[in-house]
Write a protein that holds these residues in place. Structure first.
Motif, mmCIF file in Angstrom:
data_model
loop_
_atom_site.group_PDB
_atom_site.id
_atom_site.type_symbol
_atom_site.label_atom_id
_atom_site.label_comp_id
_atom_site.label_asym_id
_atom_site.label_seq_id
_atom_site.Cartn_x
_atom_site.Cartn_y
_atom_site.Cartn_z
ATOM 1 N N GLU A 117 41.341 49.990 48.664
ATOM 2 C CA GLU A 117 42.578 50.291 49.382
ATOM 3 C C GLU A 117 42.427 51.706 49.940
ATOM 4 O OE1 GLU A 117 44.312 46.706 48.043
ATOM 5 O OE2 GLU A 117 45.046 48.066 49.560
ATOM 6 N N THR A 118 42.701 51.888 51.213
ATOM 7 C CA THR A 118 42.692 53.205 51.831
ATOM 8 C C THR A 118 44.120 53.542 52.215
ATOM 9 O OG1 THR A 118 40.473 52.882 52.693
ATOM 10 C CG2 THR A 118 41.787 54.610 53.725
ATOM 11 N N VAL A 119 44.578 54.716 51.794
ATOM 12 C CA VAL A 119 45.918 55.184 52.129
ATOM 13 C C VAL A 119 45.768 56.406 53.028
ATOM 14 C CG1 VAL A 119 48.098 56.070 51.249
ATOM 15 C CG2 VAL A 119 46.853 54.349 49.954
ATOM 16 N N GLU A 120 46.379 56.330 54.218
ATOM 17 C CA GLU A 120 46.346 57.436 55.169
ATOM 18 C C GLU A 120 47.760 57.989 55.318
ATOM 19 O OE1 GLU A 120 44.570 56.219 58.910
ATOM 20 O OE2 GLU A 120 43.428 54.699 57.843
ATOM 21 N N LEU A 121 47.893 59.298 55.226
ATOM 22 C CA LEU A 121 49.181 59.967 55.405
ATOM 23 C C LEU A 121 49.107 60.859 56.630
ATOM 24 C CD1 LEU A 121 49.785 61.171 51.736
ATOM 25 C CD2 LEU A 121 50.631 59.095 52.806
ATOM 26 N N THR A 122 50.134 60.813 57.450
ATOM 27 C CA THR A 122 50.238 61.697 58.596
ATOM 28 C C THR A 122 51.616 62.327 58.554
ATOM 29 O OG1 THR A 122 48.800 60.233 59.874
ATOM 30 C CG2 THR A 122 50.056 61.886 61.106
ATOM 31 N N LEU A 123 51.659 63.646 58.434
ATOM 32 C CA LEU A 123 52.908 64.407 58.352
ATOM 33 C C LEU A 123 53.113 65.114 59.682
ATOM 34 C CD1 LEU A 123 55.189 65.193 56.381
ATOM 35 C CD2 LEU A 123 53.831 67.207 55.809
#
Length: 78
Positions: free
Chosen positions: A54-60
């Motif tokens: 599972e890859t989790v990408e966060l963009t703030l």
């Protein structure tokens, strides 16, 4: 803060949404100018027998620079 959670090849569970909401409270204390958080979860299955990831990408996004982070693990809630 506006939040968007998207799953690619995986469903987003209530448990994962709860974890994200808990983490958002921490983010808001460090990034007061943040306006939006985009969370993208991607499920990858390998044909050669490796464990699915599972890859989790966060963009703030907010006033100032865009902050991105990415992590890969067998469990998206780690």
């Amino acid at each position: 803060m506006e939040t968007s959670i998207v799953g690619v090849g995986v469903g987003i569970t209530d448990r994962f949404r709860t974890v994200v909401e808990e983490k958002i409270a921490k983010i808001e204390t460090f990034a007061a100018r943040a306006q939006r958080l985009d969370v993208k979860v991607t499920h990858r299955v390998y044909r050669n027998g490796q464990v699915p990831e599972e890859t989790v990408e966060l963009t703030l996004i907010g006033k100032g620079p865009v902050v991105r982070a990415e992590a890969t693990d067998g469990d998206k809630c780690v």
